[in-house]
Each structure stands twice: as C-alpha cells, then as structure tokens.
Write a protein that holds these residues in place. Structure first.
Motif, PDB file in Angstrom:
ATOM      1  N   ASN A   1      80.683  36.986  -2.327  1.00  0.00           N
ATOM      2  CA  ASN A   1      80.284  38.381  -2.147  1.00  0.00           C
ATOM      3  C   ASN A   1      79.008  38.689  -2.929  1.00  0.00           C
ATOM      4  O   ASN A   1      78.100  39.356  -2.428  1.00  0.00           O
ATOM      5  N   LEU A   2      78.918  38.177  -4.152  1.00  0.00           N
ATOM      6  CA  LEU A   2      77.721  38.407  -4.963  1.00  0.00           C
ATOM      7  C   LEU A   2      76.510  37.729  -4.334  1.00  0.00           C
ATOM      8  O   LEU A   2      75.418  38.308  -4.267  1.00  0.00           O
ATOM      9  N   ALA A   3      76.718  36.491  -3.875  1.00  0.00           N
ATOM     10  CA  ALA A   3      75.599  35.739  -3.304  1.00  0.00           C
ATOM     11  C   ALA A   3      75.103  36.400  -2.013  1.00  0.00           C
ATOM     12  O   ALA A   3      73.904  36.476  -1.764  1.00  0.00           O
ATOM     13  N   ASP A   4      76.059  36.913  -1.221  1.00  0.00           N
ATOM     14  CA  ASP A   4      75.679  37.578   0.031  1.00  0.00           C
ATOM     15  C   ASP A   4      74.933  38.882  -0.233  1.00  0.00           C
ATOM     16  O   ASP A   4      74.269  39.405   0.649  1.00  0.00           O
ATOM     17  N   ASP A   5      75.086  39.404  -1.451  1.00  0.00           N
ATOM     18  CA  ASP A   5      74.550  40.727  -1.768  1.00  0.00           C
ATOM     19  C   ASP A   5      73.226  40.631  -2.536  1.00  0.00           C
ATOM     20  O   ASP A   5      72.824  41.563  -3.208  1.00  0.00           O
ATOM     21  N   HIS A   6      72.541  39.478  -2.433  1.00  0.00           N
ATOM     22  CA  HIS A   6      71.257  39.328  -3.136  1.00  0.00           C
ATOM     23  C   HIS A   6      70.358  40.536  -2.961  1.00  0.00           C
ATOM     24  O   HIS A   6      69.659  40.941  -3.862  1.00  0.00           O
ATOM     25  N   ASN A   7      70.374  41.066  -1.760  1.00  0.00           N
ATOM     26  CA  ASN A   7      69.484  42.194  -1.497  1.00  0.00           C
ATOM     27  C   ASN A   7      70.209  43.527  -1.499  1.00  0.00           C
ATOM     28  O   ASN A   7      69.688  44.528  -1.045  1.00  0.00           O
TER      29      ASN A   7
ATOM     30  N   ASP B   1      71.631  29.514  -9.702  1.00  0.00           N
ATOM     31  CA  ASP B   1      72.107  28.133  -9.804  1.00  0.00           C
ATOM     32  C   ASP B   1      73.603  28.098 -10.122  1.00  0.00           C
ATOM     33  O   ASP B   1      74.358  27.295  -9.565  1.00  0.00           O
ATOM     34  N   ARG B   2      74.019  28.962 -11.018  1.00  0.00           N
ATOM     35  CA  ARG B   2      75.430  28.978 -11.406  1.00  0.00           C
ATOM     36  C   ARG B   2      76.300  29.369 -10.213  1.00  0.00           C
ATOM     37  O   ARG B   2      77.311  28.734  -9.939  1.00  0.00           O
ATOM     38  N   TRP B   3      75.877  30.419  -9.518  1.00  0.00           N
ATOM     39  CA  TRP B   3      76.679  30.857  -8.363  1.00  0.00           C
ATOM     40  C   TRP B   3      76.713  29.763  -7.287  1.00  0.00           C
ATOM     41  O   TRP B   3      77.750  29.519  -6.672  1.00  0.00           O
TER      42      TRP B   3
ATOM     43  N   TYR C   1      80.715  35.170 -17.656  1.00  0.00           N
ATOM     44  CA  TYR C   1      80.300  33.906 -17.058  1.00  0.00           C
ATOM     45  C   TYR C   1      79.395  34.129 -15.836  1.00  0.00           C
ATOM     46  O   TYR C   1      78.318  33.554 -15.735  1.00  0.00           O
ATOM     47  N   LEU C   2      79.835  34.998 -14.922  1.00  0.00           N
ATOM     48  CA  LEU C   2      79.075  35.192 -13.687  1.00  0.00           C
ATOM     49  C   LEU C   2      77.735  35.889 -13.934  1.00  0.00           C
ATOM     50  O   LEU C   2      76.782  35.691 -13.183  1.00  0.00           O
ATOM     51  N   SER C   3      77.688  36.720 -14.985  1.00  0.00           N
ATOM     52  CA  SER C   3      76.440  37.447 -15.241  1.00  0.00           C
ATOM     53  C   SER C   3      75.567  36.747 -16.273  1.00  0.00           C
ATOM     54  O   SER C   3      74.521  37.267 -16.655  1.00  0.00           O
TER      55      SER C   3
END
Lengths: 500, 500
Positions: free
Chosen positions: B297-303, B323-325, B478-480
């Motif tokens: 969900n985070l990766a899809d929400d780049h924009n 890179d982490r994601w 971790y994710l941030s």
C-alpha cells in the motif's frame, strides 16, 4: 532524524554459509501454509458442489435420528452456520454437545431443505467428524439462552453466546466504517497519550498510576504524579495545530463509583479536532454526517455476512433496530439553543404536557430526564442543543460575544441528544485567543502551571478550531439497542468489577 | 438484553409546541455549514482556473520582492503546499513569519512556474491575506530545521515540523491499511481491557493503578490490585474462542527503566489470535502477508497526497526507504529454527566471519546483536526464527513433541527478525490441552489461581490456536527509517519523561 547510515556494505556470506541458506530455504519443514478457510469465507467464496471440504468450528446445534444426524457448525466469523448431514449417524462421535470444537471432512453439496448448501458426511466419501475440544456436562453454554446478567458473571465464556458474538462483530464493523469515513474526510488518525500529568477538565475522578517497584521505594517512575487520561482533547489540540484534521479512538478512564447501565470506568472515546472552523454548526453538521455514514453502512449491510445484527435477534427487536436506523437517516437533525431548550421544557411542564422531577430554569444543567424527553418525545429525532451557559461548561470553550442578549454568558458548544440515551456527543469551539483563555482560567481560580504547554498553543500560529467527543460504547449501545453498556465491550470495568 | 420497550407511543406535541419546532427549524442560525476545504482537498478535487478560492493554513515559507510576494501555505493534511502570488506585496500584512496562521482569499489560477496551480491575490480581484494567528519572534518553529532531540523538548510545537508531521500522516495510513487488511481477512477488530488483575507473562515491570480518592482512604476501587496490561493476549484468546479470528491495536504499558531509542513505557501493540491453526508456519505466513500488504500500500502510494513520506525527506533517505520497502516485497521470507540459527551464528563466529560480544550456545537467548546480524547481514531480508527453547519462552506456548531430537525442549513459536531493528513480531501456538498447560504452569512453580479463568478456556470447546504480537511503533520506526521510536508516537512516555 532519519538514518543515513543504514546502507552499509555488508560482508558477503562465504560459500558455505550461502549453501546453508539454500538448504534451509528448500527443506520441507519450511513450506508455509495458508489459514484454512473460515465459515464466512466458505459462504462468501462458494465452492462448486461435489468438492471435498474441511470445516472447523463449534457445534451450535445437533439433531440425531435413526438414519441421519445433523450438525450445525459455527465459528463466530458470521452469524450463519453450515449444516452437516451425517449418514449413518454412527459416524458421529458420542461426545458431541453444543459448544464442542469439531473438524468435519465431507463433500460440499447442494442443500435439500432450507439450506442452499450443506456438507455431506458418509462412509463412502471418507467423511468424518473429529472432536477437537469436548465440553463438560456442566458447561453453561450448552444451553443456548441465558440472561445477560448471568452471562456477565462468566466473562471467559460469555462471548460464545450468539447474540453477544454478533455485538462484537457489529462493534468491529462500526469501527471500520468510522476509520474509512474519517479517511475519506482527510482526517489523520492519531494516538494521544493515556498517561498524563494533567487532568483535562478538572472533572471526573482520576486513576493514579505508578510503577509497582517504585511504589515500594516511594519513588516516582515519571518523576511526577501521573494519571490515566479522562479525555485526550488537550493533547489532540496540539496535533490539530499541526495537521488540521485529526481524530482518535482511544481508551479513557474515569474512577466513578456510579453503577449504572451506561457508565464504565474504562471506555473507548472517539474524539475529533478540526482547525479552521468558525462556527459550532460546522461541528454539528460534521458529527451528523459521521453518524449517518455509520448508520448508512449498517443499513446497506442488512444482508451482509459479517456483523449482521438484524439476523441474530428476534423479529420484534429487529424491527425496533431498523426503525431506529431509519429514523436516524430520515431527515436533517434539528438544532436549538440551550435557551430555547429551557423554554420548550418549561412550556411543556407549565402546560402539563409532561412531568419531570425538576422544572429547570435558565442556568441549570439539563438532566437526563430532560434530554431524553427532548430527543425522544418532543423532536422524536436526534437534536443538537447549542450555546450552554458558561458556568455549566469547561474553561476552554469559546465564549459567545455576538449573541446580543446572551453576550458573555454562553459558550459556543453543543450536545447531541438522541432518543432513549440522551447525550451522545459533546463538543465546542475552543478559545484560541491567548488572553481570553488566560482570563477565563484566572476567573475560575484554576492553576495555570499544569496548563502552560496548552496555553503555548495560543502563543504561536493559533487558529480558530473546535472538536467533539463521543463515547464509543454509548454509540454502540444506541445503534444496537442494547440495554446495558457492559454488553457492548468485551471486558467491562467498573467499581468493584474487574473479573478477569 | 435487547430492549423491547423502546417503541412506546409518545404523546404528540401540542400545536403551539409543533409551531415552535417549525420556527426553530427555519431560523437562519440553524443553517448548517460544511467544513471549508483543506489543502489536500483543494489539490485532490481541483477547481477550474479563474474561480475565487479561500485557503486557510500556516505559512511554510515566504518571499517578498519589489513587485510581488510569494507565500507557501500548508495545513498539515498533505506534504504539499499551495503557492499564493501577491501583487502588490503591500497587500501582505507586515507580521507574516513561518508558522503564522492565515486565511487567503484569491483567484485559483494556472501556475506560471513549477506549480501547476497557484492563487493570485491582487487589489483588482479583492483578494487579501488575513492573519488568524501571528507568531512571536522567539517561536522556535520559525526556523525550519531543528534536531529531533531538540524538537522532543517542545512537545507542544514539534509536530509542526514538516518531517515529523509526515510521520504522523504515515502512522495514520499504516493503521488504516491494517484495518482494511484484517477486514479483508475476515478478522474482527476487538478491544481487550487495559485494566487487568493479572500479569500476562510474569515478564516486565507493571504499572499499578488506583483511584486518586481511594488512595487517600487506603481502599481499592476494583476491590483488588489492578494493573495496566503488558499484553492483551490472554484476554484476546477468550474472544478468539468465540469469534475465531480476532485482532486488536491497543495501548500496552511497561514500567521499564531502559532508556533506549526503541523502548517506550506506553506503546501501541497489534495482537492477533487465530483459531483452527495447526502449525506455526501458518502464523508466520500470515504475518508476512500482513506486513507485505502494508508495504505494498505504501509503495503504491508513492504519489499519494496523504501520508507520503518519500516526498518529505531528502533524496538519499528516500532511496533508503524505497530500497527497504522493495527488499520487503522482493521474495518469500526465509524461516529457520532456533537450533539452525544458533548453528549459523556459531559457524560464522568460528570462521571469523563476524565478531559478537557473546558466542551463544544452544539454550541461550538470541541477543539483539545476533538478531540484527542474522536478518541484516546474513539473510539481508526478514527471517523467521522458530522453535525456541522452552525455558526461554512463556508458559502458554505449545511444547514441540514431534521434532524427534528436540522433543519436549522447544516450543512452537516464532520471532520475526528484520534488518537494523531485530525482533519485530513474536508469536506462538498456544497450548490448548488443559492438562499439559496445567503441568507446565506447575512445573514453573507459578500460581494458578489468577489464571483460573484462562484455564477454563481449555475446559470446554478448546481448539488449536495461535497468535502473535507486534509493537506498532517498532513497525513504524522500521518502515519510516526513523532512528528513535519517540519520533513515531505523538507524546512518548518513558522513565522520567511525561512532558505534557
């Protein structure tokens, strides 16, 4: 604050070690498994008939005759069960009772009776019924009907009651709807602290907390007195002053002795705080929209699989619930001022339309009897009451200056009153002028020291804002037509009541 | 428990009263207003150019030249701002600084520079800039860059920092994604109690609570000692035994003195409990799916407009985060047993591949240095470690009987280790056999009395089940890619730290 040192070049593993990784990755024990489908999943994503199926759950009813046995299996993921038809009945283990945990292997088949589908277990299809967890003769939930009061005395078992289980699914659905509603309104869900050094409103009994080991040494873990929050509003205002639209759903605590069917010592509170709001009617309109979005979702989900309450109660209760939801959606909710509310109540008393224990005069607080009458009998609908007397409300509420005859005596606030329950939401504009807020704190003889951080919000970039709070259990109690608030929260806490 | 007495016939209002209702309903003060659009709303639902517009927010930067002034307005609902172009600059009030609360009226226009749209304020279009809340010369947030450490000392202002604000939006997005993930998996979100009479694992320092007024009289509000929960697992198991698939995201408390960048005294914990699970690998697979759903969900929400972290950090940090994601999504995560983990670590130490403070032998707990090395340098990926020694883990974990060489010495549990952080999730199968559980409690010399309610779950309809817990702030950290856990929770609490 973001680490720039994360991307070190690591030593590559030696060949031996790399070999080990491959070995571990391919060994049979590493094969991962999905969860087996739940009853709701099986009924949602329906298999073709004549396929083998495994069902796990608890027996909710059983019937054994000479040639066939019927088992109804539920697992709590939906109000519905799956009927298993077992031939010959000798395939059924002898220790099956209501509540027994079982795993059934059989053939998914088209139903012959009321059921659209059923599971056929017989000797020829290698079906069988395994008992995973038997129940004792004395297990109270073998009986399907108990009083709510009795069920509260067995907290470890009571949620296995089908009506109560439906309320927990309902609770989950209402929360999920609220999360998506606030998301659609571009609010940020946030998490103010429960441990606090300040008492939000000076109202309500507080719980004090201390580390067990520090208690022995007469020391303080936080270096000061610390309490459990009674409302997260003041902290929420801090975040609102950065993100504009914020909300939270979080536990709050009140050490009240009152032992009623609508008070808890630990309850969940929904609070929202909104910047760039100028008028209390923006807040009432928004909270109306919020509740209607929940009710609309519930109403649209009459045939839903998940939390469907309507299908777990008797017909009469279902009708009451449907009527209530329809009433909530039927029209725009009225809004009157406190002054008007007092006049309506006084007129009704004076014309003998209604009798109350007290006839309120301007300045009195509205009692529960007045609130319930206004919403339930007078408006027959939720109603907002705005602009209460200054002396009845908390220090941070914005004082009305523009209403000519009431200048300086009322505050820009609202309560939402609903039939049968009374107050469901309370909110207000917050005083954002530093000097006015300080004056009011001083006038009330309050100590400003513990509020210094809160006052600082008004020193820099202070903007008009307001917000509201709603007891989450109160909402659930109302929407689910549940008499006692202790039946809409898994483990109710109140005075002398912390069972497990 | 559902009220059948709600549908009483109420007395109809008299004509006078009915007239009053109409009067109230039509009076101008009762007109309700929507919230005015926020910056995110304006940028999402874009108006046609050349329409008048009102924008409220805080000044994030300003630039004044001879003929024109530029203001960038943000309101925290998104990382983006709206540029206002003011001609002549004399229309700008003199007390504009970073952080000033303003309302701008102007014309929504196509942008001339990098901005796709901007707001034109000039004398001919009756535009203007109103100061809602000025800031003092000494307001620390006038400067746009402060150390995270300094910001922690001004909790009432720190979320106005753009990077920190982005983390709170991120936090909200991660929670919303989790709510929808669990909903899609047919889990019920539930709310175990925070006030408890039992200590879940016998581990960790507890906070004791008591009503302030009772403390004075040496009485007990709950009639017994009461504590804040360290884990809701045991109560969650009660609900799991009714609803099969349950989860919660709830505050937990530990009175630990340790003052590190990854411990809090009050933190939010995600816990899930699942019935009809037979093998620990079903739990590891499910938790992998959960985290991947968040990352996807985070990766899809780049924009995306809302929580977008990537756009609020510098390029180098953004790359680390991406890179982490990507790493998290790149492949299936490995799973090794504790015994294998010990061997890998020992081999690496013995072959001088790595140096640790301690060389663990079988039976030792894995230290943080080992966990970080395994995930970060050896697997370079998250890795599950399963089947730890019995003596290292809690009493309720299922003892492995089938692994020949380890029979009775390990438990069916797992930790998820991730690079840089170490342990992120811990879970296990729960012993559901009453006698085996009792034996283990006895063997450990624990008192069964406070656990009687928990043992009762195994007396009736007990089924195989398991679950896991994850520190929500640990996941966010971790994710941030945030170094200190205190920067991912609005008001961090730890020893001697309860600032406001």
């Amino acid at each position: 604050m973001l680490s720039h040192r994360l991307k070190k070049t690591f030593t590559r593993p030696t060949r031996d070690v790399a070999h080990q990784i491959r070995r571990f990755a391919t060994k049979p024990e590493a094969i991962k498994l999905d969860l087996s489908p739940c009853v709701r999943g099986i009924l949602t994503d329906v298999q073709d008939p004549d396929t083998p199926i495994d069902i796990s759950g608890w027996v909710s009813s059983s019937r054994i005759s000479k040639n066939v046995a019927f088992l109804d299996i539920k697992d709590g993921t939906t109000y519905e069960g799956i009927q298993c038809v077992i031939r010959p009945p000798s395939l059924l283990p002898s220790d099956i009772k209501n509540g027994t945990g079982v795993q059934v292997k059989g053939i998914w088949s088209e139903g012959k009776g009321k059921q659209k589908y059923e599971v056929h277990v017989n000797g020829t299809n290698q079906g069988n019924v395994d008992v995973l967890g038997p129940v004792d003769e004395l297990f109270p939930m073998i009986k399907s009907s108990h009083s709510a009061q009795y069920l509260r005395t067995i907290p470890e078992y009571r949620w296995r009651d089908q009506s109560l289980a439906a309320i927990l699914r309902f609770r989950s659905q209402v929360e999920t709807t609220l999360v998506n509603f606030f998301d659609s309104q571009m609010f940020i869900k946030t998490h103010p602290p429960l441990v606090t050094a300040s008492d939000c409103e000076g109202a309500g009994e507080l719980f004090k907390i201390e580390s067990s080991s520090k208690l022995k040494n007469d020391e303080q873990f936080f270096g000061k007195d610390a309490y459990l929050t009674v409302s997260t509003q003041l902290h929420l205002e801090v975040i609102c002053a950065a993100l504009s639209r914020v909300w939270t759903l979080t536990p709050c605590f009140r050490a009240e002795e009152s032992d009623t069917n609508r008070h808890l010592s630990e309850f969940w509170m929904l609070e929202a705080e909104i910047a760039f709001v100028d008028h209390v009617s923006q807040l009432t309109k928004f909270s109306e929209k919020m509740i209607k979005s929940v009710v609309k979702n519930l109403a649209d989900d009459h045939n839903g699989m998940g939390s469907n309450l309507i299908n777990t109660v008797d017909k009469a209760t279902a009708q009451i619930m449907i009527d209530r939801w329809e009433m909530l959606l039927s029209k725009d909710w009225d809004s009157i001022t406190y002054t008007e509310a007092i006049k309506i109540i006084q007129d009704a008393v004076d014309s003998k339309l209604v009798e109350f224990d007290t006839r309120p005069i301007w300045g009195d607080s509205l009692k529960s009897e007045h609130e319930k009458w206004l919403a339930g009998k007078y408006f027959k609908n939720p109603v907002f009451v705005t602009d209460y007397p200054l002396e009845e409300k908390a220090f941070y509420m914005k004082i009305n200056e523009k209403i000519a005859e009431e200048a300086g005596t009322t505050v820009a606030c609202f309560d939402l009153l609903v039939p049968d329950i009374g107050e469901l939401i309370g909110g207000s504009m917050r005083e954002h002028d530093l000097q006015k807020l300080k004056n009011e704190i001083e006038r009330r003889g309050m100590d400003t020291t513990p509020l210094n951080w809160y006052l600082k919000l008004r020193e820099n970039g202070s903007v008009p804002h307001g917000g509201f709070g709603m007891g989450f259990e109160r909402l659930l109690q109302y929407l689910s037509c549940t008499e006692n608030i202790r039946d809409v929260i898994p483990f109710p806490r109140s005075a002398r009541n912390c069972l497990c």
